[in-house]
Write an enzyme that holds these catalytic residues in place. Structure first.
Site, short mmCIF file in Angstrom:
data_model
loop_
_atom_site.label_atom_id
_atom_site.label_comp_id
_atom_site.label_asym_id
_atom_site.label_seq_id
_atom_site.Cartn_x
_atom_site.Cartn_y
_atom_site.Cartn_z
N ILE A 152 0.84 -1.20 0.00
CA ILE A 152 0.00 0.00 0.00
C ILE A 152 0.87 1.24 0.00
CG2 ILE A 152 -1.68 1.32 1.32
CD1 ILE A 152 -2.91 -1.30 2.22
N TYR A 153 1.93 1.24 0.80
CA TYR A 153 2.85 2.38 0.82
C TYR A 153 3.46 2.60 -0.56
CZ TYR A 153 7.00 5.15 1.96
OH TYR A 153 7.98 6.12 2.00
N ALA A 154 3.91 1.51 -1.21
CA ALA A 154 4.51 1.62 -2.54
C ALA A 154 3.49 2.15 -3.54
CB ALA A 154 5.05 0.28 -2.99
N SER A 156 1.00 4.09 -2.92
CA SER A 156 0.76 5.52 -2.64
C SER A 156 1.88 6.38 -3.18
CB SER A 156 0.58 5.75 -1.14
OG SER A 156 1.81 5.66 -0.44
N LYS A 157 3.12 5.90 -3.09
CA LYS A 157 4.24 6.70 -3.59
C LYS A 157 4.32 6.65 -5.12
CE LYS A 157 5.73 8.42 0.26
NZ LYS A 157 5.64 9.88 0.51
#
Length: 249
Positions: A152-154, A156-157
């Protein structure tokens, strides 16, 4: 105008704080924001002690009214925005994709993507009529490559990188530049959280880096200062990986 007016979101720790201090030492006027009042006012005091004209404005970038208020306060105080550093972000809930939930997605995207979008929206509303400005979004190597356990972090970035390129195209003819900085591992509390507080795991990860170490927050801040400067005046729509060679492998 020699004295730049600089706005920094997520300025109270890590890269944001180091960037605020670096700009203060360059003589900039500063508005710093974040969600913690006491820490924010303490940072503003520290910046003023360095000789900067600085103000803290509490803002949560997930909420458009907060972002609007932040921009309005900056304009009321200084009359313009020359540089905006959209640093507010979170790594969210780490773990394998099979354990992720809609709530984890919402919590991460609301800060990293919606927060960046809202910041860009209102910063561009100021900078386009000015005919000048430099916006630097904080991405990550996770915006350029996959990171297991951080889907999810990846995602978002990766979205931040798309926003950066698209808004850069909207601002280029008007003299507004939009770029991103994509750090690799940085010696901050976030790196400790990515490592699960396991020093051996962190050491093993850093040993896989070509540079064999994490970046310092000051190294990332200096890249941001370069992108904000006239030395980078023909540079827009780019994501600069500051990662000790990680994405070159």
């Amino acid at each position: 105008m020699n004295t730049k007016v600089v706005l920094i979101t997520g300025a109270l720790a890590g890269i944001g704080r180091a960037t605020a201090i670096a700009f203060a030492k360059e003589g900039a006027h500063l508005v710093v924001s974040g969600r913690r009042e006491e820490a924010g006012h303490a940072l503003a005091d520290e910046l003023r002690a360095l000789g900067a004209d600085a103000e803290f404005v509490r803002a949560d970038v997930r909420f458009e009214t907060d972002v609007q208020h932040l921009i309005e306060r900056t304009i009321k105080r200084f009359g313009r925005i020359d540089v905006a550093v959209n640093n507010a972000g979170t790594e969210g809930e780490l773990g394998p994709v099979v354990d992720q939930t809609p709530e984890a997605y919402e919590n991460t995207f609301s800060t990293n993507v919606l927060g960046t979008l809202l910041s860009l929206k209102h910063e561009m509303r100021v900078m386009l009529p000015q005919g000048s400005g430099s916006i630097i979004n904080l991405s990550s190597i996770a915006g350029q490559v996959g990171i297991p356990g951080a889907s999810i972090y990846a995602a978002s970035k990766h979205a931040v990188e798309g926003l950066t390129k698209s808004v850069a195209l909207e601002g280029a003819a008007a003299g507004v530049r939009v770029n991103a900085v994509a750090p690799g591992p940085v010696a901050t509390e976030m790196l400790d959280r990515f490592s699960g507080g396991n020093e051996e795991a962190k050491a093993n990860f850093l040993s896989s880096m070509p540079a064999k170490r994490a970046a310092t927050v000051d190294e990332i801040a200096q890249t941001i200062l370069f992108l904000a400067s006239d030395k980078a005046r023909y540079l827009t729509g780019q994501s600069i990986a500051v990662d000790g060679g990680y994405t070159a492998q």
